[in-house]
Design a protein around this motif. Structure first.
Motif, PDB file in Angstrom:
ATOM      1  N   ASN A  98      11.976   6.196 -11.936  1.00 32.90           N
ATOM      2  CA  ASN A  98      13.104   6.919 -11.344  1.00 32.90           C
ATOM      3  C   ASN A  98      12.714   7.531 -10.001  1.00 32.90           C
ATOM      4  N   ARG A  99      11.505   8.072  -9.936  1.00 36.88           N
ATOM      5  CA  ARG A  99      11.027   8.649  -8.676  1.00 36.88           C
ATOM      6  C   ARG A  99      10.963   7.585  -7.588  1.00 36.88           C
ATOM      7  N   LEU A 100      10.396   6.452  -7.919  1.00 42.85           N
ATOM      8  CA  LEU A 100      10.251   5.392  -6.925  1.00 42.85           C
ATOM      9  C   LEU A 100      11.596   4.802  -6.514  1.00 42.85           C
ATOM     10  N   LEU A 101      12.535   4.782  -7.431  1.00 44.04           N
ATOM     11  CA  LEU A 101      13.857   4.258  -7.104  1.00 44.04           C
ATOM     12  C   LEU A 101      14.678   5.244  -6.276  1.00 44.04           C
ATOM     13  N   ASP A 102      14.521   6.538  -6.575  1.00 46.39           N
ATOM     14  CA  ASP A 102      15.389   7.540  -5.955  1.00 46.39           C
ATOM     15  C   ASP A 102      14.824   8.146  -4.677  1.00 46.39           C
ATOM     16  N   ARG A 103      13.470   8.282  -4.600  1.00 45.06           N
ATOM     17  CA  ARG A 103      12.927   9.064  -3.483  1.00 45.06           C
ATOM     18  C   ARG A 103      11.784   8.357  -2.760  1.00 45.06           C
ATOM     19  N   ASP A 104      10.698   8.135  -3.454  1.00 46.50           N
ATOM     20  CA  ASP A 104       9.462   7.664  -2.817  1.00 46.50           C
ATOM     21  C   ASP A 104       9.355   6.144  -2.894  1.00 46.50           C
ATOM     22  N   ASN A 105      10.333   5.453  -2.286  1.00 45.15           N
ATOM     23  CA  ASN A 105      10.438   4.003  -2.486  1.00 45.15           C
ATOM     24  C   ASN A 105       9.993   3.179  -1.284  1.00 45.15           C
ATOM     25  N   GLU A 106       9.221   3.775  -0.405  1.00 43.15           N
ATOM     26  CA  GLU A 106       8.755   3.044   0.767  1.00 43.15           C
ATOM     27  C   GLU A 106       7.902   1.844   0.343  1.00 43.15           C
ATOM     28  N   GLY A 107       8.212   0.682   0.897  1.00 43.18           N
ATOM     29  CA  GLY A 107       7.431  -0.515   0.605  1.00 43.18           C
ATOM     30  C   GLY A 107       7.894  -1.285  -0.609  1.00 43.18           C
ATOM     31  N   ALA A 136      -2.249   5.956 -14.052  1.00 43.60           N
ATOM     32  CA  ALA A 136      -2.609   6.609 -12.794  1.00 43.60           C
ATOM     33  C   ALA A 136      -2.107   5.801 -11.591  1.00 43.60           C
ATOM     34  N   GLU A 137      -2.176   4.483 -11.684  1.00 42.99           N
ATOM     35  CA  GLU A 137      -1.705   3.640 -10.577  1.00 42.99           C
ATOM     36  C   GLU A 137      -0.226   3.891 -10.312  1.00 42.99           C
ATOM     37  N   LEU A 138       0.547   4.005 -11.382  1.00 44.88           N
ATOM     38  CA  LEU A 138       1.972   4.253 -11.219  1.00 44.88           C
ATOM     39  C   LEU A 138       2.217   5.673 -10.724  1.00 44.88           C
ATOM     40  N   GLN A 139       1.455   6.624 -11.256  1.00 42.22           N
ATOM     41  CA  GLN A 139       1.610   8.020 -10.859  1.00 42.22           C
ATOM     42  C   GLN A 139       1.268   8.233  -9.381  1.00 42.22           C
ATOM     43  N   GLU A 140       0.278   7.511  -8.898  1.00 41.37           N
ATOM     44  CA  GLU A 140      -0.184   7.691  -7.520  1.00 41.37           C
ATOM     45  C   GLU A 140       0.624   6.880  -6.515  1.00 41.37           C
ATOM     46  N   ARG A 141       1.379   5.908  -6.982  1.00 41.53           N
ATOM     47  CA  ARG A 141       2.087   5.020  -6.061  1.00 41.53           C
ATOM     48  C   ARG A 141       3.118   5.797  -5.239  1.00 41.53           C
ATOM     49  N   ASN A 142       2.932   5.800  -3.935  1.00 45.55           N
ATOM     50  CA  ASN A 142       3.861   6.444  -2.999  1.00 45.55           C
ATOM     51  C   ASN A 142       4.037   7.945  -3.239  1.00 45.55           C
ATOM     52  N   THR A 143       3.124   8.571  -3.968  1.00 47.09           N
ATOM     53  CA  THR A 143       3.278  10.004  -4.212  1.00 47.09           C
ATOM     54  C   THR A 143       3.063  10.766  -2.912  1.00 47.09           C
ATOM     55  N   PRO A 144       3.873  11.800  -2.639  1.00 50.97           N
ATOM     56  CA  PRO A 144       3.716  12.541  -1.380  1.00 50.97           C
ATOM     57  C   PRO A 144       2.502  13.473  -1.424  1.00 50.97           C
ATOM     58  N   ASN A 145       1.539  13.225  -0.559  1.00 48.65           N
ATOM     59  CA  ASN A 145       0.314  14.033  -0.523  1.00 48.65           C
ATOM     60  C   ASN A 145       0.298  15.041   0.608  1.00 48.65           C
ATOM     61  N   GLY A 146       1.149  14.866   1.616  1.00 46.69           N
ATOM     62  CA  GLY A 146       1.196  15.809   2.721  1.00 46.69           C
ATOM     63  C   GLY A 146      -0.169  16.004   3.355  1.00 46.69           C
ATOM     64  N   ASN A 147      -0.562  17.248   3.532  1.00 43.19           N
ATOM     65  CA  ASN A 147      -1.863  17.588   4.120  1.00 43.19           C
ATOM     66  C   ASN A 147      -2.808  18.128   3.052  1.00 43.19           C
ATOM     67  N   ALA A 148      -2.811  17.478   1.905  1.00 46.72           N
ATOM     68  CA  ALA A 148      -3.641  17.945   0.793  1.00 46.72           C
ATOM     69  C   ALA A 148      -5.118  17.973   1.197  1.00 46.72           C
ATOM     70  N   ASP A 149      -5.827  18.983   0.681  1.00 47.19           N
ATOM     71  CA  ASP A 149      -7.250  19.138   0.996  1.00 47.19           C
ATOM     72  C   ASP A 149      -8.099  18.038   0.376  1.00 47.19           C
ATOM     73  N   TRP A 150      -7.626  17.487  -0.726  1.00 49.01           N
ATOM     74  CA  TRP A 150      -8.425  16.486  -1.437  1.00 49.01           C
ATOM     75  C   TRP A 150      -7.528  15.342  -1.883  1.00 49.01           C
ATOM     76  N   LEU A 151      -8.028  14.125  -1.739  1.00 56.02           N
ATOM     77  CA  LEU A 151      -7.337  12.939  -2.227  1.00 56.02           C
ATOM     78  C   LEU A 151      -8.314  12.093  -3.036  1.00 56.02           C
ATOM     79  N   PRO A 152      -7.863  11.462  -4.099  1.00 58.56           N
ATOM     80  CA  PRO A 152      -8.763  10.623  -4.904  1.00 58.56           C
ATOM     81  C   PRO A 152      -9.192   9.382  -4.134  1.00 58.56           C
ATOM     82  N   ARG A 153     -10.384   8.891  -4.475  1.00 56.59           N
ATOM     83  CA  ARG A 153     -10.930   7.717  -3.780  1.00 56.59           C
ATOM     84  C   ARG A 153     -10.625   6.410  -4.512  1.00 56.59           C
TER      85      ARG A 153
END
Length: 577
Positions: free
Chosen positions: A362-371, A24-41
């Motif tokens: 691959n996602r973190l390397l190609d797209r969501d790699n902020e930080g 889950a930590e890897l899945q959630e890292r830098n994932t784009p949430n936009g204006n989602a109604d709910w986010l995990p705590r």
């Protein structure tokens, strides 16, 4: 009504067995949430969400999809006079239930309305859906189309289509196969041509397209007419409309609820996904890897249904004054069915976990790699390359083993029921008809073996398996079983070396023997790991390893034999008229 998550102790065990917090930590890292109604705590909240999602999926599979399956199988879908398709009302009911439960954006980021589940959780859900109805799994399992759009399409295409997938407003299709281009997708001929304004259009015919009547079509087409191989193919997205006709609905042995279409494209407007010439080489290969893991889960689901029916029948059917499960030959079949399913589940779920790690890297390397620091990127690239090679072996192994296993389980299920199993009074015959496709589509078992053998002959398998052989166990039984597998690996290494010395054609001939032996060793190690957490699993591991050990030796001996007579005498043996 049953809940297919709550009533499956093995899936629940595996949910707790895997380190889902780490995933889950890897899945959630830098994932784009936009204006989602709910986010995990936090990560605990994420894992709790995974469990809730599976509980919901298991409930729908048990109380809606499964009860609908018999009528859907009998009646199927309808090809209309205007060359469109109307889904069976109960198939539509299944889709509506899934959509209302927000389960049609399973792996999409929350930015698009998805629930951002990893492939491992999706695989568990897919198995439960397939247990309810093997054919409906094809509708649920085509979410990989949305994943492909997310991974490779432009931002405007993602923003337009992905929220529709997540909301259940559209379904999709992978439009790859043609009448003369089945497994050999390099031979695709459907044309993609640009007009003077730069608009792309599609012309040609596609065949065997699962859910080809879907609203969103990912189409592999030849964009470079001068290049005749896979380098001339690109991937396009098109909407269903008047320029796309369903010329034919296939009349199939099984999966009757899944519409399999022949499509005609007549100057259909479309848009390019990603870059030209990477359609097959990059995008479709990624799409098919996910689809093959989905078929493995589908095979697990239908096998689970067949095994449960056989088990219940054997416990209640009396002959000679006692339930037939007390007869040793019947007891052996019923127990073997359960062991084979748990073995396939161990392989498929571990493959899904490894895929999750590679996909997120691959996602973190190609797209969501902020930080990400340069050092982090370098380490991820190195690990990603190794995971790519590993998954290139594990994914075909999973599809091959689970597909073949499901046919064996479904066949034995009919045998346990005897004459009753051969009638339509029971679902046993449907389970066999449905299971049969799992060794054919998304690449036949033979093609999966061809793909998997590379990992065994290139050292990927040996490097991977050495990690398991170095594990220490406190339980002496597990130590003994580990050593049994280590001895088997030594035999396999010798068989591989001998086969390689006989040349490439000989390796192709004995590849299935080598892959079968490798899979058995690998699953044995997976089950040993599970046995450290569960006393019952120790018994399952022991039965699997001890029953497969002589089979491994047999396969290795055949691979070492050097016998090519079946090919040398082919023309004589087949006796052409």
């Amino acid at each position: 009504m049953p809940n297919f998550f709550q009533d499956n102790k093995d899936i629940q065990f595996l949910f707790d067995y895997f380190d889902l917090k780490e995933l889950a930590e890897l899945q959630e890292r830098n994932t784009p949430n936009g204006n989602a109604d709910w986010l995990p705590r936090g990560l605990d909240d994420v894992v709790d969400t995974y469990r809730t999602v599976l509980d919901i999926a298991g409930g729908i599979a048990g109380d809606t999809i499964a009860p609908n399956s018999e009528q859907v199988d009998l009646e199927g879908n309808t090809l209309n006079e205007n060359q469109t398709v109307t889904l069976h009302p109960l198939v539509q009911e299944n889709l509506t239930r899934m959509g209302k439960a927000d389960l049609l954006g399973f792996t999409l980021p929350r930015k698009y309305g998805g629930i951002n589940c990893p492939v491992l959780i999706y695989t568990m859900a897919t198995e439960m859906v397939a247990r309810g109805d093997c054919s409906f799994m094809n509708m649920f399992g085509l979410q990989g189309i949305a994943d492909t759009i997310y991974a490779f399409a432009s931002e405007d295409i993602k923003d337009e289509y992905l929220p529709k997938f997540a909301a259940g407003e559209v379904t999709g299709a992978m439009v790859l196969t043609e009448p003369d281009a089945g497994s050999d997708l390099q031979a695709v001929r459907l044309r993609a041509e640009q007009d003077d304004s730069g608009q792309w259009h599609l012309n040609g015919v596609k065949r065997f397209i699962t859910n080809g009547c879907g609203e969103v079509l990912l189409v592999l087409a030849r964009s470079e007419p001068s290049i005749v191989d896979g380098r001339g193919l690109s991937l396009f997205i098109a909407d269903r409309g008047p320029t796309v006709r369903v010329r034919h609905l296939e009349s199939k042995l099984g999966i009757h609820g899944s519409p399999t279409c022949e499509l005609v494209f007549d100057n259909t407007p479309c848009r390019l996904i990603g870059e030209r010439q990477r359609g097959l080489i990059t995008y479709v290969l990624a799409l098919m890897n996910g689809a093959r893991l989905g078929v493995a889960a589908q095979a697990l689901g239908v096998a689970e249904s067949a095994a449960r029916l056989a088990r219940d029948y054997a416990a209640s059917r009396e002959q000679f004054g006692a339930p037939i499960e007390r007869l040793a030959p019947v007891a052996e079949m019923v127990a073997d069915m359960q062991i084979m399913i748990e073995a396939g589940r161990a392989l498929a779920y571990e493959t899904a976990r490894v895929c999750d790690i590679e996909n997120n890297y691959n996602r973190l390397l190609d797209r969501d790699n902020e930080g990400l620091s340069e050092e982090d990127k370098k380490a991820m690239k190195q690990k990603s390359r190794a995971l790519k090679k590993l998954n290139a072996m594990l994914t075909p192994m999973s599809k091959y083993y689970c597909g073949e296993m499901s046919i064996t389980v479904a066949t034995n299920g009919i045998q346990v029921l005897g004459g009753s199993g051969y009638t339509k009074d029971y679902a046993a015959e449907r389970y066999l008809r449905d299971a049969r496709i799992t060794t054919i589509y998304e690449g036949t078992s033979q093609l999966q073996v061809v793909a998997a053998i590379r990992g065994l002959t290139s050292g990927v398998f040996q490097n991977y398996i050495s990690e398991f052989e170095s594990k220490s166990y406190e339980d002496p039984t597990l130590v003994e079983l580990r050593d049994v597998l280590t001895g088997a690996r030594a035999e396999l290494d010798h068989a591989i070396s001998t086969a390689k010395a006989n040349g490439g054609a000989y390796i192709d001939l004995v590849a299935r023997k080598i892959v079968d032996a490798g899979i058995a060793i690998l699953i044995g190690h997976y089950l040993l790991g599970q046995a450290t957490k569960c006393e019952r699993k120790k018994k399952v591991a022991s039965c699997f390893i001890r029953r497969n050990r002589p089979v491994i030796t047999m396969n290795c001996q055949q691979a070492e034999s050097g016998n090519t007579q079946i090919l040398d005498e082919f023309a004589t043996i087949i006796y052409r008229r």
